[in-house]
Design a protein around this motif. Structure first.
Motif, PDB file in Angstrom:
ATOM      1  N   VAL A 204     -52.923 -11.887 -33.074  1.00  0.00           N
ATOM      2  CA  VAL A 204     -51.900 -12.907 -32.824  1.00  0.00           C
ATOM      3  C   VAL A 204     -52.563 -14.231 -32.459  1.00  0.00           C
ATOM      4  O   VAL A 204     -52.120 -15.303 -32.885  1.00  0.00           O
TER       5      VAL A 204
ATOM      6  N   ASP B 164     -52.011 -17.742 -34.255  1.00  0.00           N
ATOM      7  CA  ASP B 164     -51.605 -18.915 -33.473  1.00  0.00           C
ATOM      8  C   ASP B 164     -52.551 -20.084 -33.735  1.00  0.00           C
ATOM      9  O   ASP B 164     -52.123 -21.240 -33.822  1.00  0.00           O
TER      10      ASP B 164
ATOM     11  N   GLU C 106     -47.049  -6.746 -32.493  1.00  0.00           N
ATOM     12  CA  GLU C 106     -47.077  -8.184 -32.200  1.00  0.00           C
ATOM     13  C   GLU C 106     -47.593  -8.981 -33.409  1.00  0.00           C
ATOM     14  O   GLU C 106     -47.096 -10.070 -33.701  1.00  0.00           O
TER      15      GLU C 106
ATOM     16  N   LYS D 249     -45.436 -11.723 -35.491  1.00  0.00           N
ATOM     17  CA  LYS D 249     -45.937 -13.081 -35.705  1.00  0.00           C
ATOM     18  C   LYS D 249     -45.947 -13.430 -37.190  1.00  0.00           C
ATOM     19  O   LYS D 249     -45.562 -14.542 -37.584  1.00  0.00           O
TER      20      LYS D 249
ATOM     21  N   CYS E 241     -42.543 -14.233 -38.326  1.00  0.00           N
ATOM     22  CA  CYS E 241     -42.158 -15.557 -37.837  1.00  0.00           C
ATOM     23  C   CYS E 241     -42.792 -16.665 -38.684  1.00  0.00           C
ATOM     24  O   CYS E 241     -42.267 -17.775 -38.753  1.00  0.00           O
TER      25      CYS E 241
END
Length: 257
Positions: A70, A74, A145, A149, A152
């Motif tokens: 993640v 990011d 997770e 992500k 998203c």
């Protein structure tokens, strides 16, 4: 700490070449960097170069490797402007779209020795308690997770792209992953073959069975037969209460229970 087999083959190849160098200090420094100081920034620089500075290509490159996290995703999101500028300088034409990428099947696998991922308030409490220390999170939760992500970031699981993931999650009894995929548009019937429900039935995961049926997966006599063959009594009772009619083969099997 990264493991040797987690590193991309390009880095291992470079390490092999350097191992023949007479200057052992260089070799030792490179080995230390690879195995002890593999940071998110280092991984980002690697996939950025591999993806030639185009965001979708960079994400596609990151999906291949075990160091995917993640934090890395990011970092890619955070440096969107940098990637756009770099792609323009290279005059790279965009060939891929984010929705065309496919989430690797390995991210839907589950470790039997670990807890299944949690969602909602439990998930928020878990992430808050761990903070920046991801070592307190199990592998199953980490995979959840990462998938969350990626979704998203607009990677699609519609029109068959999430079928394999849905089936693997159903097989493992990974309810939170099943919920996530269905929420993002995965096909509960899996192309009309109903494989996800059958997987959940065969392995006796009643909560997953209920969620798939709620999402539109049909309750069939075949599903009931599988449940009877595997002697999953709670699944049998629930299917029959919700309209599954036993055929002659299933009736004979029921008599033997």
């Amino acid at each position: 700490m990264a493991k040797l087999d987690d590193l991309p083959h390009e880095l291992l190849h470079k390490l092999l070449i350097l191992s023949s160098n007479e200057q052992l200090v260089i070799v030792n420094r490179w080995t230390y960097t690879c195995l002890r100081r593999t940071t998110t920034r280092t991984c980002y620089k690697f996939v950025r170069q591999k993806g030639r500075w185009e965001k979708v290509q960079v994400v596609a490159s990151a999906l291949q490797y075990k160091f995917l996290s993640v934090d890395l995703l990011d970092q890619i999101d955070k440096n969107k402007d940098e990637l756009d500028d770099g792609a323009k300088k290279l005059k790279k034409k965009r060939k891929l779209k984010m929705k065309e990428l496919k989430i690797p099947s390995r991210l839907f696998q589950c470790e039997e020795t670990q807890d299944m991922p949690v969602g909602g308030r439990k998930r928020r409490r878990l992430l808050k308690s761990c903070g920046n220390n991801s070592s307190g999170i199990g592998e199953n939760q980490k995979r959840y997770e990462i998938v969350k992500k990626l979704l998203c970031m607009k990677i699609s699981v519609k029109e068959g792209r999430g079928n394999a993931g849905l089936m693997l999650a159903a097989k493992a009894g990974n309810l939170e992953m099943v919920k996530l995929l269905l929420k993002k548009g995965a096909d509960a019937v899996v192309g009309g073959e109903n494989k996800a429900l059958l997987m959940a039935v065969v392995y006796g995961h009643l909560p997953v069975v209920k969620r798939l049926v709620k999402a539109g997966a049909p309750v069939s006599s075949i599903a009931l037969r599988y449940a009877v063959q595997k002697k999953h009594c709670p699944v049998i009772d629930w299917l029959m209460k919700n309209g599954a009619a036993p055929d002659m083969v299933t009736i004979k099997l029921l008599d033997k229970l």
